[in-house]
Design an enzyme around this catalytic site. Structure first.
Site, PDB file in Angstrom:
ATOM      1  N   GLY A 219      18.731  -2.833  -2.299  1.00 26.43           N
ATOM      2  CA  GLY A 219      20.404  -2.259  -2.647  1.00 26.43           C
ATOM      3  C   GLY A 219      21.002  -3.038  -3.415  1.00 26.43           C
ATOM      4  O   GLY A 219      21.739  -4.101  -3.070  1.00 26.43           O
TER       5      GLY A 219
ATOM      6  N   GLY B 179      25.661  -3.264  -4.125  1.00 21.64           N
ATOM      7  CA  GLY B 179      27.350  -3.658  -3.269  1.00 21.64           C
ATOM      8  C   GLY B 179      27.627  -4.379  -2.348  1.00 21.64           C
ATOM      9  O   GLY B 179      26.326  -5.497  -2.349  1.00 21.64           O
TER      10      GLY B 179
ATOM     11  N   LEU C 137      18.871  -6.500   0.264  1.00 24.05           N
ATOM     12  CA  LEU C 137      20.493  -6.573   0.908  1.00 24.05           C
ATOM     13  C   LEU C 137      20.330  -5.646   2.893  1.00 24.05           C
ATOM     14  O   LEU C 137      20.769  -6.073   3.591  1.00 24.05           O
ATOM     15  CB  LEU C 137      21.160  -4.911   0.311  1.00 24.05           C
ATOM     16  CG  LEU C 137      22.070  -3.878   0.940  1.00 24.05           C
ATOM     17  CD1 LEU C 137      23.358  -5.357   1.331  1.00 24.05           C
ATOM     18  CD2 LEU C 137      22.372  -3.025   0.935  1.00 24.05           C
TER      19      LEU C 137
ATOM     20  N   GLY D 155      24.320 -11.622  -4.547  1.00 23.22           N
ATOM     21  CA  GLY D 155      24.837 -12.294  -4.738  1.00 23.22           C
ATOM     22  C   GLY D 155      26.471 -12.239  -3.973  1.00 23.22           C
ATOM     23  O   GLY D 155      27.253 -13.114  -3.435  1.00 23.22           O
ATOM     24  N   TYR D 156      25.366 -12.484  -2.486  1.00 25.46           N
ATOM     25  CA  TYR D 156      25.745 -12.971  -0.878  1.00 25.46           C
ATOM     26  C   TYR D 156      24.601 -13.605  -0.264  1.00 25.46           C
ATOM     27  O   TYR D 156      23.927 -13.610  -0.368  1.00 25.46           O
ATOM     28  CB  TYR D 156      26.234 -11.681  -0.276  1.00 25.46           C
ATOM     29  CG  TYR D 156      27.174 -11.002  -0.233  1.00 25.46           C
ATOM     30  CD1 TYR D 156      28.811 -11.441  -0.218  1.00 25.46           C
ATOM     31  CD2 TYR D 156      27.556  -9.416  -1.273  1.00 25.46           C
ATOM     32  CE1 TYR D 156      29.878 -10.703  -0.495  1.00 25.46           C
ATOM     33  CE2 TYR D 156      28.551  -9.282  -2.001  1.00 25.46           C
ATOM     34  CZ  TYR D 156      29.654  -9.622  -1.371  1.00 25.46           C
ATOM     35  OH  TYR D 156      31.203  -8.769  -2.140  1.00 25.46           O
TER      36      TYR D 156
ATOM     37  N   ASP E 245       8.422  -7.844  -3.931  1.00 21.40           N
ATOM     38  CA  ASP E 245       7.195  -6.527  -4.565  1.00 21.40           C
ATOM     39  C   ASP E 245       6.966  -7.094  -6.183  1.00 21.40           C
ATOM     40  O   ASP E 245       5.890  -6.680  -6.255  1.00 21.40           O
ATOM     41  CB  ASP E 245       8.616  -5.739  -4.714  1.00 21.40           C
ATOM     42  CG  ASP E 245       9.344  -5.557  -5.423  1.00 21.40           C
ATOM     43  OD1 ASP E 245      10.403  -6.598  -5.157  1.00 21.40           O
ATOM     44  OD2 ASP E 245       9.759  -4.125  -6.502  1.00 21.40           O
TER      45      ASP E 245
END
Lengths: 361, 172
Positions: free
Chosen positions: A218, A220, A247, A290-291, A333
């Site tokens: 996901g 964020g 995520l 991003g993390y 996937d």
């Protein structure tokens, strides 16, 4: 062709030619280095509300084929390319990239020097950007005023539970911005899948008697995620096989007291070699990250590092020492991407089948 | 005619899976030793030890267990074979006994006798690459790579690179 402009928060202006919808758009800009899979990338909820720059010089040659959708319609707010393919010869396509973006009111911009832009973005990091008709002061003012949402999961997760029925194992997918590829993969095993919203309670999940739980990928910042989710993960990782992706991997780490830090250079592509630690084998996979896990915070935790990115050493997978719970940062996937990366799904389904047979206590 | 039922790739995955399960069940790898039953069990045990080394950077000792003297199916003459000592210490250790195929359970019975003659382990777990059923003794494996249901007229052959030149499981 209509002239339009891509403008960045730092004042840079890139003139180009319009395609897709004529709308004005705002979003966080990032670049993606994959050579294939533009449709999957544009429709992946992980890129919700962002503007994508493709470093692959020509985009659009395969047209749009709905079997490659990762969500209904594009998730990105804008598409930046070097050259837009005018002809597509893919027999599976139902429309061109231009028509697709137009249909969903997403603007694109072509004839951008994406090489220069990417170099620039590598230096400055991701920033706010806009595709506009006129790059005047007003446009930049609006761009400065744009506030990026930290409610990404709330915006992309399903509002209510739904079922993707099958005759096999009972698998629950927690939707943090789920992409279709995960469900497609579970279909391969004929799993009976229930997709639950991110806000599901422990009791609601327990009522489904899952044989296994998948924490979906996901968008964020993982640190913005409500704490209830971490409690839920902590509860179920001791009970049933658990598999985190993207995520979901980051949340699995957080739930186990591991810290996450923003990356200097984000991973968006499929060209990094990843090593599976236990076998010393190399694989390639689509990454969107991003993390990353702070390696020092992992040291004293009850976790094994299972996969490592060989380009910058970023941890790409972890596994709990005491429970059949593990996670990967990359996308297993394979939509898009090499199928060699899909091994974790097989590992997970094996654990799920063991539990169904009662071999796993 | 031999037919390959597990290829090299799937065999590697099965060993990987067993390795993770060993860590899970033993809550870590402290005090762990691996004892492979000659011949192929030793190499399979070595593969598991290599994986533990890759993951945890810890050298797990691997012993070679010769059970010829303990077999109950070889008749009189073989009973005279000298009992060989293990080259590693198993006193108070968590022993993972490794073999290629689990069938009647008689090999494992013999292996346990051989083990006990070599010391007093804290725990003994059994890991096998293939469990083909047809047990004649009350023995079960703690870690199974592949469950392969067979008829007793069939033959299961495990090939390992070190002995046979390639990794595979075949049925005949």
């Amino acid at each position: 062709m209509t002239r339009r402009y891509l403008i960045l928060q730092d004042g840079s202006i890139y003139p180009g030619e319009a395609f897709g919808a004529p709308a004005t758009t705002f979003g966080e800009i990032f670049f993606h280095t994959a050579m294939t899979g533009y449709q999957e990338i544009m429709t992946n909820p992980i890129y919700h509300n962002q503007i994508v720059v493709f470093t692959m010089p020509t985009i659009g040659v395969a047209g749009i084929n709905h079997r490659a959708d990762e969500a209904i319609g594009p998730m990105v707010k804008g598409v930046v390319v070097r050259s837009l393919a005018e002809v597509s010869t893919n027999r599976l396509k139902s429309m061109s990239l231009h028509e697709f973006l137009k249909r969903y009111n997403v603007p694109g911009i072509a004839q951008i020097d994406t090489r220069a832009l990417t170099r620039h973005l590598r230096e400055t990091g991701t920033q706010k950007a806009s595709i506009v008709d006129v790059p005047d002061e007003h446009a930049f003012d609006q761009l400065q005023a744009l506030v990026l949402s930290n409610q990404q999961i709330q915006q992309t997760s399903t509002p209510r539970a739904y079922v993707n029925p099958g005759r096999g194992a009972n698998v629950v997918v927690l939707d943090f911005g789920l992409k279709n590829g995960i469900l497609r993969k579970l279909n391969d095993y004929d799993a009976n899948v229930t997709v639950l919203p991110f806000s599901t309670s422990i009791d609601e999940l327990a009522n489904l008697d899952p044989d296994g739980i998948i924490l979906s990928s996901g968008p964020g910042n993982p640190n913005d995620v409500p704490a209830d989710i971490l409690e839920l993960i902590k509860h179920f990782q001791t009970q049933v096989p658990l598999f985190g992706i993207g995520l979901g991997h980051e949340l699995f780490a957080l739930a186990n007291g591991i810290q996450l830090v923003p990356m200097q250079t984000e991973h968006h592509g499929m060209n990094h070699p990843i090593r599976e630690q236990i076998t010393n084998q190399i694989l390639y996979a689509t990454q969107a990250q991003g993390y990353q896990i702070d390696a020092t915070s992992l040291k004293d935790k009850n976790m094994i590092v299972t996969y490592v990115d060989l380009t910058d050493g970023a941890i790409q997978g972890i596994r709990h020492r005491d429970y059949p719970a593990f996670s990967v940062q990359f996308f297993p996937d394979a939509s898009p991407g090499p199928i060699e990366a899909s091994q974790p799904f097989e590992d997970f389904m094996e654990l799920v089948e063991d539990r169904r047979k009662g071999d796993l206590s | 005619m031999a037919k390959e039922i597990v290829d090299a790739m799937a065999m590697q995955r099965a060993l990987t899976r067993i390795t993770y399960e060993i860590i899970e069940k033993n809550k870590g790898i402290a005090n762990l030793v691996i004892v492979g039953i000659k011949t192929r069990g030793v190499y399979i045990g070595q593969h598991i030890a290599n994986r533990l080394q890759q993951l945890e950077n810890v050298d797990i000792p691997v012993g070679e267990l010769d059970i010829s003297a303990y077999r109950d199916d070889q008749g009189e003459p073989l009973a005279a074979v000298t009992k060989q000592k293990l080259d590693i210490n198993i006193d108070g250790k968590r022993v993972i006994l490794v073999d290629d195929v689990l069938y009647t359970g008689r090999t494992i019975r013999a292996a346990m006798d051989a083990l006990m003659d070599n010391g007093r382990p804290a725990v003994v777990n059994l890991a096998v690459l293939v469990d083909r059923g047809h047990r004649e003794l009350p023995i079960r494996a703690d870690f199974v790579g592949k469950n392969i249901p067979t008829s007793s007229s069939e033959r299961i052959q495990v090939n390992v690179k070190e002995v046979d030149g390639f990794d595979s499981v075949e049925i005949q």
